[in-house]
Design a protein around this motif. Structure first.
Motif, PDB file in Angstrom:
ATOM      1  N   HIS A  44      62.700  46.576  22.701  1.00  0.00           N
ATOM      2  CA  HIS A  44      62.563  45.971  21.381  1.00  0.00           C
ATOM      3  C   HIS A  44      63.965  45.517  20.976  1.00  0.00           C
ATOM      4  O   HIS A  44      64.897  46.312  20.955  1.00  0.00           O
ATOM      5  N   PRO A  81      53.014  45.529  21.038  1.00  0.00           N
ATOM      6  CA  PRO A  81      52.885  46.892  20.536  1.00  0.00           C
ATOM      7  C   PRO A  81      51.898  46.969  19.370  1.00  0.00           C
ATOM      8  O   PRO A  81      51.665  45.984  18.683  1.00  0.00           O
ATOM      9  N   ASP A 133      59.892  41.678  21.659  1.00  0.00           N
ATOM     10  CA  ASP A 133      59.620  42.699  22.666  1.00  0.00           C
ATOM     11  C   ASP A 133      59.655  42.071  24.041  1.00  0.00           C
ATOM     12  O   ASP A 133      58.935  41.126  24.307  1.00  0.00           O
ATOM     13  N   HIS A 185      56.630  42.059  12.444  1.00  0.00           N
ATOM     14  CA  HIS A 185      57.472  42.466  13.556  1.00  0.00           C
ATOM     15  C   HIS A 185      58.843  41.836  13.400  1.00  0.00           C
ATOM     16  O   HIS A 185      58.961  40.641  13.217  1.00  0.00           O
ATOM     17  N   HIS A 222      59.159  48.866  27.296  1.00  0.00           N
ATOM     18  CA  HIS A 222      59.610  47.524  26.915  1.00  0.00           C
ATOM     19  C   HIS A 222      60.881  47.658  26.103  1.00  0.00           C
ATOM     20  O   HIS A 222      61.218  48.739  25.639  1.00  0.00           O
TER      21      HIS A 222
HETATM   22 ZN   LIG Z   1      59.197  45.483  18.973  1.00  0.00          ZN
END
Ligand SMILES: [Zn+2]
Length: 422
Positions: free
Chosen positions: A367, A276, A288, A284, A365
């Motif tokens: 997360h 992303p 993901d 992050h 997706h």
């Molecule tokens: Zn993520």
């Protein structure tokens, strides 16, 4: 990096060796009979029974919300007489009241779609058999005499687990059990590599030489990423988490490695890891998982839904509180499970929602975050608590079982290496 998959996806499956070990469950590992069956591709919807041009054999499984009419349409049965008979006959009631997803219907038709023969699996090992005779359709219920066998199969993964199990003639139910047994240590959606291999020993039930159903996995060894993992079943038939390492450690983990449901659909999805845009801007905090829109998301451990709703960049998000220390977060969902609310209790594996791209996401997706005492941990590597090990009272029985089952797998390994060195 998970890019390997893209390249391997174009390489065709190459080889499969399979050996069926016929043995009664209590036989000694040393004097079981090995029957070697040459490699043969098994076509799921085509029976080799009858090669006449005039008749067609078909096998299909009942799907959700199926009716007999829908099944017949799908299988190319165009026969109002048969439909009428099966709707009106009191003996055929069972098929209409037991259209349970996953059950098998086997039919024979002529070239015009006229039904000549039908066989349907009912509960308690009964089958319903209907056939066209000179005096019209006849129908009867039969009790199957099932012969239990232990089957050993070996498979090498070229591009997916299901590709390998299909080639080796291993039923889906066994493939899914293997994924579930190792779900605390292997993420079957992302961790598998071309060249990974496994041997599995499982129960199967035959009637007149035909596989009717599979039972449980008894032992499995899985070589993945250079690491050999073994599991054996120990406990009664109802024990849910009854797989142990040969050392007696419980393979059940309190958290799944991946909250994505492993299925034929998810396993064939591109393995490219999703990146992303936000990654570049700030650290992050989670992982993901690339996944097709609508892929089912599971609660990775037991807990209580603490939040279920919309939240900024997360979009539709679920937060589960597992205990005083651990919470997990699932973001960008397309939608939530309809039966869950804030405060609902969930068990590991319960479906909590579906993959989407709500919030700040450029493509579908999941997360996923794992928080320990409020601090983000890498869910792929964090040490996870295990279930209870083998009770000391059963240690000897467990050891004996372990030796017996893996002696069979060893025998398969010796056969395979002897065959490959010839
Ligand atoms: Zn993520």
């Amino acid at each position: 990096m998970k890019w390997h998959w893209m390249f391997f996806a174009v390489i065709l499956p190459i080889f499969i060796l399979l050996i069926i070990l016929s043995a009664t469950p209590d036989s000694e590992a040393g004097n079981v009979k090995l029957r070697t069956i040459t490699s043969e591709v098994i076509l799921p919807f085509n029976k080799a029974k009858d090669h006449s041009d005039e008749v067609f054999w078909q096998v299909d499984q009942v799907r959700r919300n199926d009716t007999l009419g829908k099944l017949f349409d799908r299988m190319g049965v165009h026969d109002n007489d048969a439909k009428k008979f099966l709707t009106l006959s009191s003996d055929s009631k069972a098929i209409n009241t037991q259209l349970i997803p996953g059950r098998t219907l086997e039919i024979k038709t002529d070239a015009d779609g006229k039904l000549l023969y039908l066989e349907y699996e009912l509960r308690d090992d009964n089958i319903l058999v209907a056939g066209l005779t000179p005096s019209g359709y006849q129908i009867a219920q039969q009790k199957l005499i099932l012969e239990q066998q232990q089957v050993i199969k070996s498979a090498t993964i070229i591009n997916s687990l299901f590709g390998a199990t299909d080639d080796a003639g291993i039923p889906d139910q066994i493939a899914l059990q293997i994924a579930s047994i190792f779900s605390g240590v292997i993420d079957f959606n992302q961790d598998l590599r071309s060249g990974d291999k496994f041997n599995v020993l499982y129960e199967a039930f035959y009637n007149a030489g035909e596989l009717m159903k599979t039972g449980k996995v008894l032992a499995v060894e899985f070589l993945s990423n250079g690491k050999l993992r073994k599991a054996i079943h120990f406990g009664d038939a109802d024990t849910k988490y009854a797989y142990y390492t040969p050392e007696g450690e419980n393979l059940h983990k309190s958290f799944l490695r991946s909250p994505l449901e492993f299925s034929r659909v998810s396993s064939s999805f591109s393995r490219g890891r999703y990146h992303p845009i936000l990654n570049r801007i700030r650290a992050h905090k989670g992982v993901d998982f690339a996944a097709a829109h609508g892929t089912r998301i599971k609660a990775s451990g037991d807990g209580v839904i603490k939040f279920m709703g919309r939240k900024g960049g997360y979009g539709n998000v679920v937060i589960i509180k597992h205990n005083n220390k651990i919470s997990t977060v699932y973001g960008h969902l397309a939608r939530f499970s309809k039966i869950l609310r804030r405060g609902s209790e969930v068990t590991q594996g319960d479906i909590i929602g579906y993959v989407g791209k709500t919030g700040l996401a450029t493509g579908p997706h999941l997360h996923y975050e794992f928080l320990l005492n409020g601090v983000h941990r890498n869910p792929m590597t964090v040490e996870l608590p295990s279930g209870r090990p083998i009770d000391p009272n059963y240690k000897d029985a467990f050891k004996a079982k372990n030796l017996e089952l893996f002696a069979k797998i060893e025998m398969l390994n010796r056969q395979l290496s002897a065959a490959s060195s010839q």
